[in-house]
Design a protein around this motif. Structure first.
Motif, PDB file in Angstrom:
ATOM      1  N   GLN A 196       0.823  -1.218   0.000  1.00  8.43           N
ATOM      2  CA  GLN A 196       0.000   0.000   0.000  1.00  8.43           C
ATOM      3  C   GLN A 196       0.856   1.267   0.000  1.00  8.43           C
ATOM      4  O   GLN A 196       0.426   2.320  -0.487  1.00  8.43           O
ATOM      5  N   SER A 211      -6.220  -0.527  -6.053  1.00  9.13           N
ATOM      6  CA  SER A 211      -6.411  -1.630  -5.105  1.00  9.13           C
ATOM      7  C   SER A 211      -6.161  -2.975  -5.790  1.00  9.13           C
ATOM      8  O   SER A 211      -5.484  -3.860  -5.241  1.00  9.13           O
ATOM      9  N   GLY A 214      -2.490  -3.481  -6.392  1.00  6.83           N
ATOM     10  CA  GLY A 214      -1.822  -3.895  -5.162  1.00  6.83           C
ATOM     11  C   GLY A 214      -1.992  -5.378  -4.890  1.00  6.83           C
ATOM     12  O   GLY A 214      -1.045  -6.062  -4.468  1.00  6.83           O
ATOM     13  N   ARG A 215      -3.184  -5.911  -5.135  1.00  7.72           N
ATOM     14  CA  ARG A 215      -3.419  -7.345  -4.899  1.00  7.72           C
ATOM     15  C   ARG A 215      -2.600  -8.197  -5.877  1.00  7.72           C
ATOM     16  O   ARG A 215      -2.091  -9.263  -5.500  1.00  7.72           O
ATOM     17  N   GLU A 218       0.876  -8.274  -4.515  1.00  4.74           N
ATOM     18  CA  GLU A 218       0.945  -9.159  -3.342  1.00  4.74           C
ATOM     19  C   GLU A 218       1.007 -10.626  -3.757  1.00  4.74           C
ATOM     20  O   GLU A 218       1.749 -11.421  -3.164  1.00  4.74           O
TER      21      GLU A 218
END
Length: 351
Positions: A196, A211, A214-215, A218
């Motif tokens: 983040q 968002s 970002g996933r 990850e």
């Protein structure tokens, strides 16, 4: 076994000239330190160039382009075809960096490391054909070890061409749809920071898009795990061909004695890779600007980089660094052309 070229020592700073340049600044007709960062820049360039009066009139700008397999995950609002289309725009003179290079009388080189959509080579572009872009790093490594080494060498070759042309300053720029995703993934791995803090909108994602991006990062970090903690492995697993070329160019410039002016977020992440591979590159890196991408500030802090400009830029292409060139030139002109107190017959303050 022969040592990898990027591990070879970079040129040392000329400490004697550095001290002489500091002394000259004390003698110029102004209060000591009154020109702030311009004084620091001139002194730093003097030490790097080994010249009491440095110059950055000869500027080499290299744009490195490459496509990214992670675009398949929907991390960019732009289609991948834009990378190839922008290559033509660069050499036709219509891109922002093309305009800036003309006005700076800088040499502009365009290097395509690996494009996913171009069928034919473009006149004026160096096509290296390493791969048709990287693989999707969510499902496996972005590059093979050999592809990563070829991309590093592609950057080195550009730096050597810059040296042969007499360049006093090297600017690297980048083009590649999806490359802020690769840069953020690399920064997360190397700085051990949460996603983040380092992921941003890139070329214009909305909140939901950021968002999702970002996933995706990850997932990639979970897949590659501890492998991505070492700079070369991180570059192979998560990087882009153009990011590797930038890192290679920075390292080779420092080894050959050419100062580097680093551009925005992606270029700063490439600098982070370069410093991780060979810390002796650090003194050769100047930083053109702080970009609008949220993670750039953290990367600059990790590099102890003091950006010259803060204009809210998020274009890439080396444009922010190019905009800072006049500041470097003026810093050199002030340092070299101002009169000393003795020359101007102006009374200095008492010792």
């Amino acid at each position: 076994m022969t040592q990898a070229w990027w591990l070879q020592p970079c040129q040392p700073v000329d400490e004697t000239v550095l001290a002489q340049a500091r002394e000259r600044q004390q003698q110029l007709t102004k209060p000591a330190g009154s020109l702030g960062t311009l004084e620091t820049l001139a002194v730093q360039l003097a030490g790097l160039q080994g010249r009491l009066k440095p110059s950055v009139e000869q500027v080499w700008i290299a744009i490195f382009a490459g496509d990214h397999g992670v675009v398949a995950e929907g991390v960019s609002p732009y289609p991948q075809e834009v990378t190839g289309q922008m290559l033509l725009n660069f050499v036709n003179g219509g891109a922002a960096i093309s305009v800036l290079a003309r006005h700076l009388s800088a040499q502009l080189e365009v290097v395509d490391l690996g494009n996913a959509t171009l069928v034919a080579d473009l006149p004026g572009v160096r096509h290296l054909h390493i791969a048709p872009g990287t693989a999707n790093f969510v499902t496996g490594p972005a590059m093979s070890d050999e592809q990563c080494r070829q991309a590093l060498q592609g950057g080195r070759d550009s730096a050597l061409r810059a040296q042969a042309a007499g360049a006093q300053l090297f600017i690297g720029g980048e083009m590649g749809i999806g490359n802020t995703t690769a840069a953020a993934a690399l920064a997360c791995a190397l700085l051990d920071s949460p996603v983040q803090a380092l992921v941003g909108p890139g070329t214009g994602l909305d909140v939901a898009g950021v968002s999702h991006k970002g996933r995706v990062i990850e997932r990639a970090l979970a897949l590659h795990g501890a492998l991505a903690n070492e700079p070369l492995q991180a570059l192979t697993c998560l990087g882009g061909l153009e990011i590797a070329a930038l890192a290679g160019a920075y390292l080779a410039c420092a080894q050959q004695g050419i100062a580097v002016l680093v551009d925005g977020y992606i270029c700063s992440v490439a600098a982070l890779i370069a410093v991780g591979l060979n810390p002796s590159v650090q003194p050769w890196l100047l930083f053109g600007h702080k970009g609008a991408e949220p993670g750039h500030q953290l990367v600059l802090q990790a590099l102890q980089g003091q950006p010259l400009l803060d204009l809210g830029l998020r274009l890439g292409e080396g444009s922010g660094a190019a905009l800072a060139v006049p500041l470097l030139r003026l810093a050199c002109a002030l340092h070299g052309d101002m009169a000393t107190f003795a020359e101007a017959a102006v009374a200095d303050r008492p010792a």
